[in-house]
Design an enzyme around this catalytic site. Sequence first.
Site, mmCIF file in Angstrom:
data_model
loop_
_atom_site.group_PDB
_atom_site.id
_atom_site.type_symbol
_atom_site.label_atom_id
_atom_site.label_comp_id
_atom_site.label_asym_id
_atom_site.label_seq_id
_atom_site.Cartn_x
_atom_site.Cartn_y
_atom_site.Cartn_z
ATOM 1 N N ASN A 66 0.866 -1.187 0.000
ATOM 2 C CA ASN A 66 0.000 0.000 0.000
ATOM 3 C C ASN A 66 0.896 1.228 0.000
ATOM 4 O O ASN A 66 1.506 1.556 1.018
ATOM 5 C CB ASN A 66 -0.886 -0.054 1.261
ATOM 6 N N TRP A 67 0.962 1.873 -1.147
ATOM 7 C CA TRP A 67 1.880 3.014 -1.278
ATOM 8 C C TRP A 67 1.315 4.288 -0.652
ATOM 9 O O TRP A 67 1.992 5.299 -0.578
ATOM 10 C CB TRP A 67 2.227 3.256 -2.766
ATOM 11 N N LYS A 68 0.069 4.236 -0.242
ATOM 12 C CA LYS A 68 -0.589 5.392 0.395
ATOM 13 C C LYS A 68 -0.423 6.648 -0.482
ATOM 14 O O LYS A 68 -0.366 6.522 -1.700
ATOM 15 C CB LYS A 68 -0.074 5.590 1.830
ATOM 16 N N HIS A 100 -9.382 0.773 5.768
ATOM 17 C CA HIS A 100 -8.069 1.099 6.344
ATOM 18 C C HIS A 100 -8.285 2.103 7.483
ATOM 19 O O HIS A 100 -9.123 2.994 7.373
ATOM 20 C CB HIS A 100 -7.146 1.682 5.262
ATOM 21 N N GLU A 118 -6.692 4.598 8.358
ATOM 22 C CA GLU A 118 -6.526 6.003 7.965
ATOM 23 C C GLU A 118 -7.812 6.546 7.352
ATOM 24 O O GLU A 118 -8.170 7.703 7.532
ATOM 25 C CB GLU A 118 -5.332 6.127 6.989
ATOM 26 N N GLU A 135 -4.604 -5.002 10.872
ATOM 27 C CA GLU A 135 -3.609 -3.933 10.996
ATOM 28 C C GLU A 135 -3.829 -3.185 12.311
ATOM 29 O O GLU A 135 -4.637 -2.238 12.350
ATOM 30 C CB GLU A 135 -3.753 -2.938 9.834
ATOM 31 N N GLY A 142 3.043 2.423 10.789
ATOM 32 C CA GLY A 142 3.976 3.539 10.629
ATOM 33 C C GLY A 142 4.738 3.889 11.895
ATOM 34 O O GLY A 142 5.424 4.901 11.952
ATOM 35 N N SER A 180 4.094 -1.937 10.363
ATOM 36 C CA SER A 180 5.554 -1.989 10.542
ATOM 37 C C SER A 180 6.137 -3.353 10.204
ATOM 38 O O SER A 180 7.063 -3.829 10.869
ATOM 39 C CB SER A 180 5.945 -1.568 11.972
ATOM 40 N N GLY A 187 3.155 -1.092 4.244
ATOM 41 C CA GLY A 187 3.150 0.334 3.942
ATOM 42 C C GLY A 187 4.552 0.805 3.584
ATOM 43 O O GLY A 187 5.045 0.580 2.475
ATOM 44 N N GLY A 188 5.220 1.433 4.552
ATOM 45 C CA GLY A 188 6.530 2.047 4.316
ATOM 46 C C GLY A 188 7.525 1.169 3.573
ATOM 47 O O GLY A 188 8.187 1.630 2.629
HETATM 48 P P1 13P Z 1 3.417 0.470 7.618
HETATM 49 O O1 13P Z 1 3.941 -0.808 7.036
HETATM 50 O O2 13P Z 1 4.097 1.687 7.106
HETATM 51 O O3 13P Z 1 3.355 0.404 9.122
HETATM 52 O O4 13P Z 1 1.883 0.617 7.122
HETATM 53 C C1 13P Z 1 1.024 -0.451 7.212
HETATM 54 C C2 13P Z 1 -0.224 -0.108 6.504
HETATM 55 O O5 13P Z 1 -0.973 0.746 6.922
HETATM 56 C C3 13P Z 1 -0.514 -0.825 5.243
HETATM 57 O O6 13P Z 1 -1.814 -0.591 4.827
#
Ligand code: 13P
Length: 252
Positions: A9-11, A97, A99, A169, A175, A215, A236-237
């Site tokens: 997920n590149w957000k 998600h 977010e 998650e 993050g 993470s 994510g990251g």
């Molecule tokens: P991180 O891997 O950056 O913690 O993010 C996880 C995430 O929200 C994937 O959707």
Amino acid sequence: MRKKIVAGNWKMNNALGQSIQLAEEITEQLASINNEAVVVLIPSFIALASIEKIISGQKNIFLGAQNVYPKMNGAYTGEISTEMLKSVDVKYVLVGHSERRDLFYESAEFLKEKIEALLQADLTPIFCCGESLTIRQEQKQEDFVRIQLEKSLLHLSAKQILNCVIAYEPIWAIGSGLNASAEQAQQMHQFIRETISEKYDQVTANSISILYGGSCKPDNAKSIFSQPDVDGGLIGGASLKAKDFISIIQSI
Ligand code: 13P
């Protein structure tokens, strides 16, 4: 056998050029490893059409979208439909998600509508769930996640839920650099699978992929993915660097 999946997920990261470059690097490196997992790239909307061309014809790599609006078309400025996503060969779509729930106030009822629209369009929802730190500190994470599932997902028929993927998650891990331990991930994934089994049956529960997100990095992916109820990751990251993402894929 349920699918092993690693989704990136590149957000809200990477403009078009950077997205193309990252997709090219990932596709190229994937071609040189022995990979059995389904890989899903989830860039911003602007990059979907370009990345479709890069990954087309490649084995086990698919396109995902970060969002969808549950109406066919019309006066919904700023939104995107299932038909638009399908026109660039999107197969998976994130729903729920944290977010989107927290920053954009998406309700459980709205998520339910999105899931129904996606299934109707033959797209696979990746339904995200997970608790905050406060809820975990109160040891109420299982009740919390069960309610998230009940409110948006468990109304589906067994046939429909088989076309969904679930991602656990925990918000405190997203993050933050503080991943759930392999044991914490396994406990919750097992709980999610038992909840599905109670509502449907064991065969259905055993067929649904449940991914871990929060993470997840090259140095912890292997221990998390080795748990019996963890079927891969939503990254994510670490999905923004081809080398790290490939290393996570290799941990499956
Ligand atoms: P991180 O891997 O950056 O913690 O993010 C996880 C995430 O929200 C994937 O959707």
